[in-house]
Design an enzyme around this catalytic site. Sequence first.
Site, PDB file in Angstrom:
ATOM      1  N   LEU A  31      25.020-110.136  20.670  1.00 22.69           N
ATOM      2  CA  LEU A  31      26.310-109.455  20.778  1.00 22.69           C
ATOM      3  C   LEU A  31      27.329-110.234  21.601  1.00 22.69           C
ATOM      4  O   LEU A  31      27.004-110.815  22.632  1.00 22.69           O
ATOM      5  CB  LEU A  31      26.113-108.063  21.379  1.00 22.69           C
ATOM      6  CG  LEU A  31      25.132-107.156  20.620  1.00 22.69           C
ATOM      7  CD1 LEU A  31      25.112-105.759  21.254  1.00 22.69           C
ATOM      8  CD2 LEU A  31      25.459-107.057  19.133  1.00 22.69           C
ATOM      9  N   ALA A  33      31.987-110.342  22.347  1.00 28.17           N
ATOM     10  CA  ALA A  33      33.107-109.412  22.542  1.00 28.17           C
ATOM     11  C   ALA A  33      33.573-108.766  21.235  1.00 28.17           C
ATOM     12  O   ALA A  33      34.094-107.648  21.243  1.00 28.17           O
ATOM     13  CB  ALA A  33      34.263-110.140  23.220  1.00 28.17           C
ATOM     14  N   HIS A  35      31.613-107.734  18.746  1.00 28.54           N
ATOM     15  CA  HIS A  35      30.743-106.564  18.557  1.00 28.54           C
ATOM     16  C   HIS A  35      31.121-105.447  19.540  1.00 28.54           C
ATOM     17  O   HIS A  35      31.133-104.268  19.185  1.00 28.54           O
ATOM     18  CB  HIS A  35      29.277-106.937  18.799  1.00 28.54           C
ATOM     19  CG  HIS A  35      28.723-107.965  17.856  1.00 28.54           C
ATOM     20  ND1 HIS A  35      28.376-109.230  18.263  1.00 28.54           N
ATOM     21  CD2 HIS A  35      28.440-107.918  16.531  1.00 28.54           C
ATOM     22  CE1 HIS A  35      27.897-109.917  17.234  1.00 28.54           C
ATOM     23  NE2 HIS A  35      27.927-109.143  16.163  1.00 28.54           N
ATOM     24  N   GLN A  59      19.617-111.118   3.370  1.00 21.48           N
ATOM     25  CA  GLN A  59      20.954-111.665   3.141  1.00 21.48           C
ATOM     26  C   GLN A  59      21.065-113.157   3.446  1.00 21.48           C
ATOM     27  O   GLN A  59      22.144-113.719   3.374  1.00 21.48           O
ATOM     28  CB  GLN A  59      22.013-110.867   3.918  1.00 21.48           C
ATOM     29  CG  GLN A  59      22.003-111.042   5.411  1.00 21.48           C
ATOM     30  CD  GLN A  59      23.028-110.121   6.076  1.00 21.48           C
ATOM     31  OE1 GLN A  59      22.971-108.894   5.964  1.00 21.48           O
ATOM     32  NE2 GLN A  59      23.988-110.714   6.763  1.00 21.48           N
ATOM     33  N   GLY A 147      33.679-104.959  11.009  1.00 20.38           N
ATOM     34  CA  GLY A 147      34.758-105.866  11.403  1.00 20.38           C
ATOM     35  C   GLY A 147      35.489-106.385  10.174  1.00 20.38           C
ATOM     36  O   GLY A 147      34.850-106.749   9.182  1.00 20.38           O
ATOM     37  N   GLU A 148      36.820-106.447  10.277  1.00 18.34           N
ATOM     38  CA  GLU A 148      37.578-107.017   9.153  1.00 18.34           C
ATOM     39  C   GLU A 148      37.313-108.521   9.028  1.00 18.34           C
ATOM     40  O   GLU A 148      37.628-109.123   8.019  1.00 18.34           O
ATOM     41  CB  GLU A 148      39.081-106.752   9.304  1.00 18.34           C
ATOM     42  CG  GLU A 148      39.723-107.497  10.436  1.00 18.34           C
ATOM     43  CD  GLU A 148      41.247-107.601  10.337  1.00 18.34           C
ATOM     44  OE1 GLU A 148      41.883-107.702  11.389  1.00 18.34           O
ATOM     45  OE2 GLU A 148      41.792-107.589   9.217  1.00 18.34           O
ATOM     46  N   LYS A 149      36.708-109.117  10.073  1.00 16.88           N
ATOM     47  CA  LYS A 149      36.402-110.549  10.007  1.00 16.88           C
ATOM     48  C   LYS A 149      35.591-110.865   8.751  1.00 16.88           C
ATOM     49  O   LYS A 149      35.805-111.875   8.092  1.00 16.88           O
ATOM     50  CB  LYS A 149      35.629-110.968  11.247  1.00 16.88           C
ATOM     51  CG  LYS A 149      35.108-112.360  11.129  1.00 16.88           C
ATOM     52  CD  LYS A 149      34.678-112.908  12.449  1.00 16.88           C
ATOM     53  CE  LYS A 149      33.992-114.224  12.233  1.00 16.88           C
ATOM     54  NZ  LYS A 149      32.633-114.024  11.721  1.00 16.88           N
TER      55      LYS A 149
END
Length: 297
Positions: A31, A33, A35, A59, A147-149
């Site tokens: 983890l 920042a 996360h 995956q 996350g949009e990342k």
Amino acid sequence: MHRIETRQALQEWRDQLGDHAIAFVPTMGNLHAGHLSLIQCAHRHGQAVVVSIFVNPLQFGPTEDYERYPRTLEHDLAACEAANVSAVFCPTADWLTPDIHNTTHVKPPKQLTQQFCGLARPGHFEGMATIVLKLFHLIRPDIAIFGEKDAQQLAIIRQLVSDLNLNITIIEAPVIREADGLAMSSRNQYLSPSLKSQARLLSRLLASAQSAYSQGNTQANTVLKEALESVLDAELYPDFELEYFEAVDQNSFQPCAMLSDNSRLILAARLGQTRLLDTAMIGDPLFLHPDLAQLEI
Ligand code: AMP
């Protein structure tokens, strides 16, 4: 905080929560920042926050970094405890994915999986969607934060939830960046100082395309090409290998020829053996450290 490793313990924890709104943050651990910002977002939307930590073998491709992916469970548990998480679900691969070659797979639509990251990582999104669906069934959250990342992943999750009529609200959280603009990622630690310094080109490409758009240029091809010409200097960035740099419609995730505020920039690049992603809405200037413009290799 509950550390939950078995199905029975998970069910007992889940059952005693009754009607509390449960906000779920799926992760692969290690983890950072980024996360933690998802966990904060979960606290704003739910009454109990559960984080999963699971490096999902389904995956990863056969030549990818499954074995060496950073696993830092004790550090992650301490970070979750400090962030007021109610429970961390950290199953072993042996029970969550006992036979990866002989299991039911979720197959999201090809339109979403067979371009961009799906081309470079065949089977990746099927493996991701399969485990996320299993986690949804086990945890039974009301809300899940992504996350949009990982923008293509997020588009696939939204479609999965809609197509399979899951009663879960999906919330997206913004990209958290290091001071020089590099999006935080567990894979950044694979980078040598030189590669890390070259990796800031990802966010610079985004910022450059955003700047062209803000000046009234709405042809996607022109904006992307000009951004590449203005910042991609082979001498400064010898190890930066661009995989794709595209503008897509935020809802359909299909490439768009004309840009609008609904367009999302997405890109992937390899720095040596490490593959990194970044993204931004074309009209939302990145939050970059004020010194970014002065930083040079
Ligand atoms: P991962 O552990 O890399 O699978 O990521 C777990 C979740 O954290 C995903 O929803 C990611 O999109 C999100 N995430 C990863 N990096 C960042 C970041 N820099 N900022 C915000 N969210 C992130």
